[in-house]
Design an enzyme around this catalytic site. Structure first.
Site, PDB file in Angstrom:
ATOM      1  N   HIS A   1     -10.391  -1.225  -6.642  1.00 20.49           N
ATOM      2  CA  HIS A   1      -9.984   0.007  -5.951  1.00 20.49           C
ATOM      3  C   HIS A   1      -9.046   0.860  -6.802  1.00 20.49           C
ATOM      4  CE1 HIS A   1      -9.209   2.567  -2.514  1.00 20.49           C
ATOM      5  NE2 HIS A   1      -7.924   2.273  -2.497  1.00 20.49           N
TER       6      HIS A   1
ATOM      7  N   ASP B   1       0.846  -1.207   0.000  1.00 24.21           N
ATOM      8  CA  ASP B   1       0.000   0.000   0.000  1.00 24.21           C
ATOM      9  C   ASP B   1       0.876   1.250   0.000  1.00 24.21           C
ATOM     10  OD1 ASP B   1      -1.999   1.849   0.369  1.00 24.21           O
ATOM     11  OD2 ASP B   1      -2.834   0.949   2.184  1.00 24.21           O
TER      12      ASP B   1
HETATM   13  C1  HEM Z   1      -8.573   0.752   4.508  1.00 27.16           C
HETATM   14  C2  HEM Z   1      -8.737   1.489   3.425  1.00 27.16           C
HETATM   15  C3  HEM Z   1      -7.853   1.407   2.217  1.00 27.16           C
HETATM   16  C4  HEM Z   1      -7.028   0.399   1.813  1.00 27.16           C
HETATM   17  C5  HEM Z   1      -6.772  -0.920   2.501  1.00 27.16           C
HETATM   18  C6  HEM Z   1      -6.408   0.830   0.591  1.00 27.16           C
HETATM   19  C7  HEM Z   1      -5.488   0.085  -0.125  1.00 27.16           C
HETATM   20  C8  HEM Z   1      -4.912   0.461  -1.321  1.00 27.16           C
HETATM   21  C9  HEM Z   1      -3.994  -0.317  -2.084  1.00 27.16           C
HETATM   22  C10 HEM Z   1      -3.496  -1.698  -1.696  1.00 27.16           C
HETATM   23  C11 HEM Z   1      -3.661   0.370  -3.192  1.00 27.16           C
HETATM   24  C12 HEM Z   1      -2.756  -0.086  -4.343  1.00 27.16           C
HETATM   25  C13 HEM Z   1      -1.321   0.250  -4.134  1.00 27.16           C
HETATM   26  C14 HEM Z   1      -1.019   1.713  -4.105  1.00 27.16           C
HETATM   27  O1  HEM Z   1      -0.955   2.395  -5.137  1.00 27.16           O
HETATM   28  O2  HEM Z   1      -0.870   2.217  -2.985  1.00 27.16           O
HETATM   29  C15 HEM Z   1      -4.357   1.626  -3.124  1.00 27.16           C
HETATM   30  C16 HEM Z   1      -4.265   2.623  -4.052  1.00 27.16           C
HETATM   31  C17 HEM Z   1      -4.889   3.838  -3.944  1.00 27.16           C
HETATM   32  N1  HEM Z   1      -5.768   4.229  -2.969  1.00 27.16           N
HETATM   33 FE1  HEM Z   1      -6.368   3.132  -1.401  1.00 27.16          FE
HETATM   34  N2  HEM Z   1      -6.873   2.061   0.257  1.00 27.16           N
HETATM   35  C18 HEM Z   1      -7.751   2.460   1.233  1.00 27.16           C
HETATM   36  C19 HEM Z   1      -8.440   3.638   1.289  1.00 27.16           C
HETATM   37  C20 HEM Z   1      -8.316   4.665   0.394  1.00 27.16           C
HETATM   38  C21 HEM Z   1      -8.994   5.927   0.487  1.00 27.16           C
HETATM   39  C22 HEM Z   1      -9.964   6.338   1.595  1.00 27.16           C
HETATM   40  C23 HEM Z   1      -8.580   6.674  -0.572  1.00 27.16           C
HETATM   41  C24 HEM Z   1      -8.979   8.075  -0.946  1.00 27.16           C
HETATM   42  C25 HEM Z   1     -10.187   8.543  -0.846  1.00 27.16           C
HETATM   43  C26 HEM Z   1      -7.644   5.869  -1.346  1.00 27.16           C
HETATM   44  C27 HEM Z   1      -7.003   6.277  -2.464  1.00 27.16           C
HETATM   45  C28 HEM Z   1      -6.131   5.518  -3.211  1.00 27.16           C
HETATM   46  C29 HEM Z   1      -5.436   6.001  -4.402  1.00 27.16           C
HETATM   47  C30 HEM Z   1      -5.531   7.399  -4.994  1.00 27.16           C
HETATM   48  C31 HEM Z   1      -4.669   4.945  -4.859  1.00 27.16           C
HETATM   49  C32 HEM Z   1      -3.775   4.927  -6.093  1.00 27.16           C
HETATM   50  C33 HEM Z   1      -4.633   4.564  -7.292  1.00 27.16           C
HETATM   51  C34 HEM Z   1      -3.828   4.451  -8.574  1.00 27.16           C
HETATM   52  O3  HEM Z   1      -3.694   5.474  -9.238  1.00 27.16           O
HETATM   53  O4  HEM Z   1      -3.350   3.361  -8.875  1.00 27.16           O
HETATM   54  N3  HEM Z   1      -7.519   4.655  -0.731  1.00 27.16           N
HETATM   55  N4  HEM Z   1      -5.114   1.663  -1.984  1.00 27.16           N
END
Ligand code: HEM
Length: 421
Positions: free
Chosen positions: A328, A233
């Site tokens: 996601h 993440d």
């Molecule tokens: C427990 C809650 C969450 C988990 C477990 C989670 C997990 C992840 C994971 C595993 C990734 C893919 C790896 C990375 O690029 O970091 C990701 C990407 C992302 N997450 Fe989350 N996330 C959570 C909540 C959120 C929230 C609340 C937001 C914003 C409102 C968010 C925004 C994003 C964004 C912008 C990306 C990158 C997307 C891309 O361009 O590939 N995430 N998240």
């Protein structure tokens, strides 16, 4: 190694980890609460901070300490309220008392460690462990202080989101004290000291400690850490050596009433509980489909490596999208959110089980941006409207937004331009 959408190499961490923690502990007086540079007005504050940091070849000591890399292994965020049930003049006076003291103490303990300021400290004999303190202001404080016209639009209250399951006592706050370090005892001791210097009428509204794996146990400390769901993440993130970092993460204000935030950053904090039992009940490929990345190495589905660019158009043999429509990373991608970007700094929290037998563990999500209207807000809306496959496995229980100003140049203490006049 991580790459952004434009394929730029974002892995500043690889460079900075080479310096090790000692490099950061040695920042000395340059590592102020937030910043040591700035001074100019408007956009130039942010530009000056970055270029000064770059020209010194060091980390971002011109912007909030919380944005420095490597990300600390332990953090503790404390939201405070001050001047409850007082009039505007009393609130301004309380802020004029609290903020210079907090700023000065933070500066001292960053340089010399918390024990340097308190006899009998639990951290006696310990080094500062890259301690970084960032101080933020909530819009409620400015309104209570009669300074509503000084609230920048970027600090307007977050809208309600359909996935909100908020507990009011875990939301908001007048002040944020954000402490991070490589050692939990140093963090605890720093918090104890910083709260100890405040008047009795300052009360803790909520607090949450967070952690990630330590560099010592990682096979490569530059690897992106995993969260409690086992996902890598933090892969896609703007990084300090990227040209877009300034415009996406640091606030730029030329309007006279808002220059107190020029070069600072707006941080959205969300307490997100993970439903870990439900998560572990689904099989591996279902978990990968939820995020759109492989659990083993963080590669996007259809890609080979963590740094591979996700191919959102790729199809399986049966014609279905390889990265599902509600995955996601598809919904939160800048392609799907009209270029919305923020710097995500996620930390795990694990408080064990509460008295109702509910596991209190999840993600202490912090998102830093120039303006939540082009960062967190559209991305959270995309997660809600697209029915993100992650939503059934998480509960958004706490929420707050703070302005974290740059300090240095015109402002020697946080909020000086607002309360020192
Ligand atoms: C427990 C809650 C969450 C988990 C477990 C989670 C997990 C992840 C994971 C595993 C990734 C893919 C790896 C990375 O690029 O970091 C990701 C990407 C992302 N997450 Fe989350 N996330 C959570 C909540 C959120 C929230 C609340 C937001 C914003 C409102 C968010 C925004 C994003 C964004 C912008 C990306 C990158 C997307 C891309 O361009 O590939 N995430 N998240």
């Amino acid at each position: 190694m991580t790459t952004d959408r434009a394929g730029e190499n974002l892995s500043r961490r690889h460079l900075l980890y080479g310096m090790g923690a000692a490099g950061f502990a040695g920042l000395g007086s340059g590592a102020l609460v937030g910043a040591a540079v700035g001074g100019g007005s408007g956009t130039s504050g942010a530009e000056a901070a970055l270029s000064a940091a770059r020209s010194r070849g060091g980390p971002l000591d011109g912007v909030p300490a919380a944005l420095r890399t490597p990300t600390p292994c332990h953090v503790h965020l404390v939201a405070l309220d001050l001047g409850e049930s007082s009039g505007p003049e009393e609130v301004r006076s309380a802020a004029r008392t609290a903020l210079p003291v907090l700023s000065e103490e933070a500066r001292e303990i960053q340089e010399h460690g918390p024990a340097s300021r308190a006899q009998g400290s639990a951290s006696a004999g310990l080094r500062p462990a890259s301690l970084g303190v960032s101080l933020g202001l909530g819009s409620g404080l400015l309104r209570k202080a009669g300074l509503a016209e000084r609230v920048p639009p970027a600090l307007a209250d977050l809208p309600a989101f359909t996935s909100d399951r908020l507990t009011p006592s875990w939301c908001g706050g007048d002040l944020l004290v954000h402490v991070g370090a490589e050692d939990a005892l140093v963090v605890s001791s720093a918090i104890e000291h910083l709260l100890g210097v405040l008047d009795d009428d300052v009360r803790v509204r909520w607090s949450l400690p967070g952690f990630q794996r330590s560099a010592a146990v990682a096979s490569d400390p530059a690897d992106t850490p995993r969260n409690l769901m086992g996902q890598i993440d933090g892969t896609v993130n703007p990084e300090p050596d990227q040209t877009l970092f300034t415009s996406q993460v640091l606030a730029s204000h030329t309007e006279p009433g808002f220059t107190w935030m020029a070069g600072g950053s707006y941080v959205v904090v969300r307490r997100i509980r993970m439903l870990l039992r439900d998560w572990s009940a689904i099989d591996l490929s279902s978990r990968e489909a939820v995020i759109g990345r492989h659990l083993s190495n963080g590669a996007p589905l259809g890609g080979q490596e963590e740094g591979s660019r996700p191919d959102l158009a790729a199809r399986n043999e049966d014609g279905s999208p390889m990265i599902p429509a509600n995955a996601h990373i598809r919904l939160t991608s800048s392609e799907n959110t009209l270029g919305a970007r923020m710097l995500r700094r996620g930390f795990n929290f694990d408080l064990g089980w509460d008295s109702d037998g509910v596991r209190q563990a999840g993600l202490l999500f912090t998102a830093w941006q120039a303006d939540p209207a082009s960062g967190f807000i559209p991305v959270q809306r995309a997660m809600d409207e697209g029915e993100d496959a992650l939503n059934p496995f998480i509960r958004q229980e706490g929420s707050a937004l703070f302005a974290v100003p740059q300090v240095g140049g015109r402002q020697t203490w946080v909020g000086q331009e607002l309360f020192g006049e």
